[in-house]
Design an enzyme around this catalytic site. Structure first.
Site, PDB file in Angstrom:
ATOM      1  CB  SER A   4      30.504  46.886   8.314  1.00 39.74           C
ATOM      2  OG  SER A   4      31.327  46.124   9.154  1.00 39.74           O
ATOM      3  CG  ASP A   9      38.214  47.204   5.865  1.00 39.79           C
ATOM      4  OD1 ASP A   9      38.438  46.947   7.063  1.00 39.79           O
ATOM      5  OD2 ASP A   9      37.067  47.336   5.405  1.00 39.79           O
ATOM      6  CG  HIS A  62      35.462  48.649   8.247  1.00 46.07           C
ATOM      7  ND1 HIS A  62      35.283  47.602   7.370  1.00 46.07           N
ATOM      8  CD2 HIS A  62      34.411  48.589   9.102  1.00 46.07           C
ATOM      9  CE1 HIS A  62      34.187  46.950   7.676  1.00 46.07           C
ATOM     10  NE2 HIS A  62      33.627  47.529   8.725  1.00 46.07           N
TER      11      HIS A  62
END
Length: 407
Positions: free
Chosen positions: A245, A341, A374
């Site tokens: 991330s 995601d 995610h």
């Protein structure tokens, strides 16, 4: 008239909703709050599908034995079970896609596909590995900030000399998170099974500390690794960056900007090179030059409001975007991203990989993890173990190739 057994029905309705959100999250169809809510529910439901499937079946069995089920409750239980079973199947299918990607870009990577460890899957949140020694809170810079600390992971009870180094940067939207929370599956595997030395760092967080404080700290930590990791058994000439991330963004940006003066104020001549980079679900464009509304949302929301300093220009956003630093001399990359995601669009990864392949001479491996939200590698689900096993083989291939070049 007898009352329906509502408790079982409500529980199964909740499970069915979780399963449905994990299978069909509203990707690109909600605002930031909706995306975060969908992520929070879908992340756990998707990556804990086997456990939730077992929980739902057990709940229905116990309720049936007590005659506390209704037709609606049974129907919802069946829907939830089917949804979690499909989630688990999707997670398992990642193994084939990872193998295909490795074969296409590397040929025959070292090692063999390893079977899933059922004992590890049964304890997805247990990260500590007794075969790994962790040396904590080493200062990597002369700084008043308590965030300028790193941990070193290395094999326990074994003398380590010039081992490959894995350098990890945590995520958390540049505003939260810590080095103890992420990357442990991969670091433990590389240290325990392969003898690598792994480093994971903290860095200053926004909004208290505005950009470029975050990348400056990552660069300072990399400089420390090159200067001092030999004291811990690592090879300063072979460092690979990784992170997820925001950590994927920072790792990729660092990998593409060795010696870049604006990110190394006061230590412009320090060695901050890396041999390769493995970003997970990273952000690669914060300027929004691709015209995508998803990217623009990142720029105008979080980055403009909490990350960038007041008065920042579009050129500052471009400078902060890894995609704008790709040259023909970029290091090798293995990019992983979740197909579902909702926090960072997979289009970020697709554009970044396309640009790498167009401009650089590097080897570029890309995998779009099926059914993945995610942060799919934060704890030990099916996808995480398959992803870590594939990254392990990629890292071993890269180290082997680097050794052949030196030889």
């Amino acid at each position: 008239m007898a009352r329906l057994p509502r408790a079982h029905t409500v529980r199964q309705a909740a499970l069915a909703a979780l399963a449905a959100n994990a299978l069909w999250p509203p990707v690109d169809r909600t605002g930031p709050r909706g995306a975060i809510g969908s992520f929070a529910a879908g992340w756990l439901a998707g990556d804990l599908a086997p456990q939730l499937l077992a929980l739902g079946i057990a709940d229905t069995a116990v309720s049936a034995a007590r005659r506390k089920v209704s037709p609606l409750g049974l129907a919802l239980a069946g829907a939830a079970a089917a949804g979690f079973a499909l989630n688990a199947y999707r997670a398992g299918s990642a193994r084939g896609l990872l193998e295909e990607a490795l074969t296409q870009t590397l040929g025959a990577p070292p090692g063999e596909r390893t079977p899933l460890d059922l004992a590890q899957l049964a304890r997805p949140f247990r990260m500590k590995n007794p075969a790994v020694e962790v040396i904590r809170d080493i200062a990597y810079a002369d700084s008043d900030s308590s965030r300028a600390r790193l941990d070193v992971y290395r094999p326990a009870g074994v003398e380590v000399i010039t081992a490959p180094v894995l350098f990890h940067v945590h995520g958390g939207a540049w505003t939260l998170g810590s080095k103890e929370q992420q990357g442990q599956l991969l670091m433990n595997r590389m240290a325990a099974a392969n003898g690598w030395v792994c480093v994971t760092i903290n860095y200053r967080l926004a909004p208290k500390h505005r950009w470029p404080a975050q990348i400056v700290d990552v660069k300072r930590a990399l400089a420390w690794v090159h200067e001092h990791i030999a004291d811990y058994g690592g090879d300063p000439d072979y460092v690979i960056a990784t992170g997820g991330s925001a950590g994927g963004h920072l790792a990729a940006l660092a990998a593409l900007t060795p010696g870049f003066a604006p990110f190394q104020p006061g230590f412009e001549d320090a060695d901050t090179r890396v041999a390769a980079c493995v970003p997970f679900y990273g952000v690669y464009d914060v300027a929004g030059d691709d015209g995508d509304r998803y990217t623009a949302r990142v720029r105008d929301g979080l980055w403009a409001q909490k990350i960038m300093p007041e008065g920042a220009t579009i050129e500052d956003f471009r400078q902060a975007s890894p995609i704008n630093h790709i040259t023909e001399d970029a290091p090798d990359f293995f990019v992983l991203h979740g197909a579902l995601d909702t926090l960072v669009s997979k289009r970020q990864a697709l554009s970044f990989v396309a640009r790498l392949r167009e401009v650089s001479k590097a080897t570029v491996t890309y995998v779009e993890m099926p059914g993945a939200q995610h942060a799919f590698d934060v704890f030990g689900g099916i996808r995480a173990h398959h992803a870590v096993a594939a990254v392990e083989r990629w890292l071993l291939w890269h180290r082997e190739r680097a050794g052949a070049r030196l030889g």
